[in-house]
Design an enzyme around this catalytic site. Structure first.
Site, PDB file in Angstrom:
ATOM      1  N   ASP A  35      -2.692   2.846  -3.542  1.00  0.00           N
ATOM      2  CA  ASP A  35      -3.872   2.088  -3.969  1.00  0.00           C
ATOM      3  C   ASP A  35      -5.042   2.514  -3.090  1.00  0.00           C
ATOM      4  OD1 ASP A  35      -2.544   1.000  -1.793  1.00  0.00           O
ATOM      5  OD2 ASP A  35      -2.312  -0.974  -2.675  1.00  0.00           O
ATOM      6  N   GLU A  85      -6.812  -4.805  -5.514  1.00  0.00           N
ATOM      7  CA  GLU A  85      -7.238  -6.122  -5.055  1.00  0.00           C
ATOM      8  C   GLU A  85      -7.942  -6.938  -6.135  1.00  0.00           C
ATOM      9  OE1 GLU A  85      -6.389  -7.333  -2.277  1.00  0.00           O
ATOM     10  OE2 GLU A  85      -5.890  -5.638  -0.979  1.00  0.00           O
TER      11      GLU A  85
END
Length: 417
Positions: free
Chosen positions: A98, A162
């Site tokens: 990520d 997120e």
């Protein structure tokens, strides 16, 4: 930390040599990867805004002879490494990173790589995850050229982890899981010492959803509640009764928790309002519970609302399911980590606790088996208390090389998907 040489009792030199060569390749890359991580740390970008990060990754992967594909949203990449002669339909082994940062200030003042962007920081270790998968790609690019890579590998550089429900869904929509037979990822853990990973079979993170309950009625005078819908009482009973009712209707081993964070209604002491709202979160430790919670909540709300003659709507916002690590994938990680770094299992922390946080790697595990490992980033002897999502979060950068060697060994030394 001087990482030990691979433990190889009874292994012939001809077999041991490739392991030593892999370690040497990783060590040669480590200075570049640490510099890359620090550059990302100085220039953090929020979810679906990671244009600079994406460009840096693309340029380095192209320089390594690979052909990265930028995702349709303009951030994030997919990179396939396919050996010549690979049979059609052969499944990919995938590694995911990520690439986004958090909307908080970097509180570190004693490091040269402190964030240069106010209100933005890599305070969750995504810069480390990204450097690990980049390094894996560089090692495997060399192996592809030399003919050592015998199985197809896909690198996934994912945006917006997120941002719930997560950029993993962007990757899946773009075909990033098509043909993937198994997928792995690491996540920084400041409680685990560098050089180690922590593993758990089954759920290692939790599900988290958000809900807003709206109640409506005609309103009226507090002197005549029987002639209208008493929404304040109705919303109060919802707040008190729904968590208990949900808990009694679901398996307690699922760890389902409904907790309210906001309640709102009314504006005057003698006026029964026309609208009321209740907002909170549902967290769940098990996948079955996460799947059942929305339908059951609708059923319970309908019964309570009927008692008070209230009209209702429920905005139920899916977050992410729990990350449920598959047993075979956890075993592969443990076997490879032990063979590369330990020999006695000391470098693997088994049965690490389940986190109540969410992680969108869970969406990939809905598509293919795999596992998320916690990557140790705490320096030996460091007693400083650090946690994820805090402005002073930092890592022992030697963890990057550990992650690269682990992933590269999975791809090169294990022919099983």
């Amino acid at each position: 930390m001087n990482r030990p040489e691979p433990a190889q009792p009874g292994v012939t030199p001809a077999v041991a040599r490739p392991a030593a060569e892999l370690r040497a390749r990783v060590r040669r890359l480590e200075p570049e990867l640490i510099a890359f991580r620090r550059d990302l740390h100085r220039h953090p970008e929020l979810g679906r805004q990671e244009f600079r990060t994406t460009n840096l990754l693309r340029d380095r992967l192209v320089a390594a002879g690979l052909e990265p594909r930028v995702l349709p949203g303009g951030t994030g990449l997919l990179v396939d490494l396919v050996p010549a002669g690979t049979a059609p339909g052969t499944e990919f082994l995938a590694f995911r990173a990520d690439i986004d940062a958090l909307p908080i200030d970097d509180a570190k003042t004693d490091v040269p790589y402190r964030s240069t962007v106010p209100g933005r920081a890599h305070a969750c270790g995504h810069d480390v995850h990204t450097s690990v998968v980049l390094g894996t790609g560089l090692v495997l690019a060399g192996a592809l050229r030399s003919g050592e890579l015998r199985r197809p590998v896909r690198l996934v550089f994912q945006p917006a982890e997120e941002v719930m429900p997560g950029g993993a869904l962007d990757v899946i929509k773009a075909g990033g899981m098509d043909g993937v037979g198994r997928i792995f990822a690491v996540h920084c853990d400041p409680k685990v010492e560098v050089g180690r990973i922590a593993l758990r079979v089954g759920a290692i993170t939790s599900a988290c959803d958000r809900l807003v309950l709206h109640l409506d009625g005609p309103g009226g005078h507090t002197a005549r509640p029987h002639l209208t819908t008493d929404l304040v009482t109705a919303i109060a009973r919802m707040a008190a009764d729904l968590p208990a009712a949900l808990a009694r209707r679901m398996d307690p081993r699922w760890g389902v928790s409904l907790v309210w964070g906001r309640i709102a209604s009314g504006s005057a002491p003698n006026v029964i309002p026309q609208h009321a709202e209740l907002e909170g979160t549902v967290r769940c430790l098990e996948l079955d519970g996460w799947r059942e919670a929305p339908d059951l909540l609708h059923e319970l709300i309908a019964k309570l609302a009927e008692t008070y003659r209230a009209k209702w709507t429920l905005d139920y916002h899916r977050g992410v399911p729990p990350v449920v690590n598959e047993a075979v994938s956890v075993a592969r990680l443990e076997e490879t980590m032990t063979a590369r770094f330990g020999g006695d299992g000391a470098e693997v922390v088994e049965g690490t606790e389940q986190s109540l946080g969410g992680e969108d790697f869970s969406w990939y595990l809905e598509q293919a088996p795999g596992a998320l490992a916690r990557l140790g980033v705490r320096a030996p002897g460091d007693t400083t208390v650090r946690d994820l999502h805090q402005g002073r979060f930092d890592v022992d950068e030697r963890a990057i090389g550990v992650g690269v060697e682990l992933f590269s060994a999975l791809a090169l030394e294990d022919d099983r998907i």
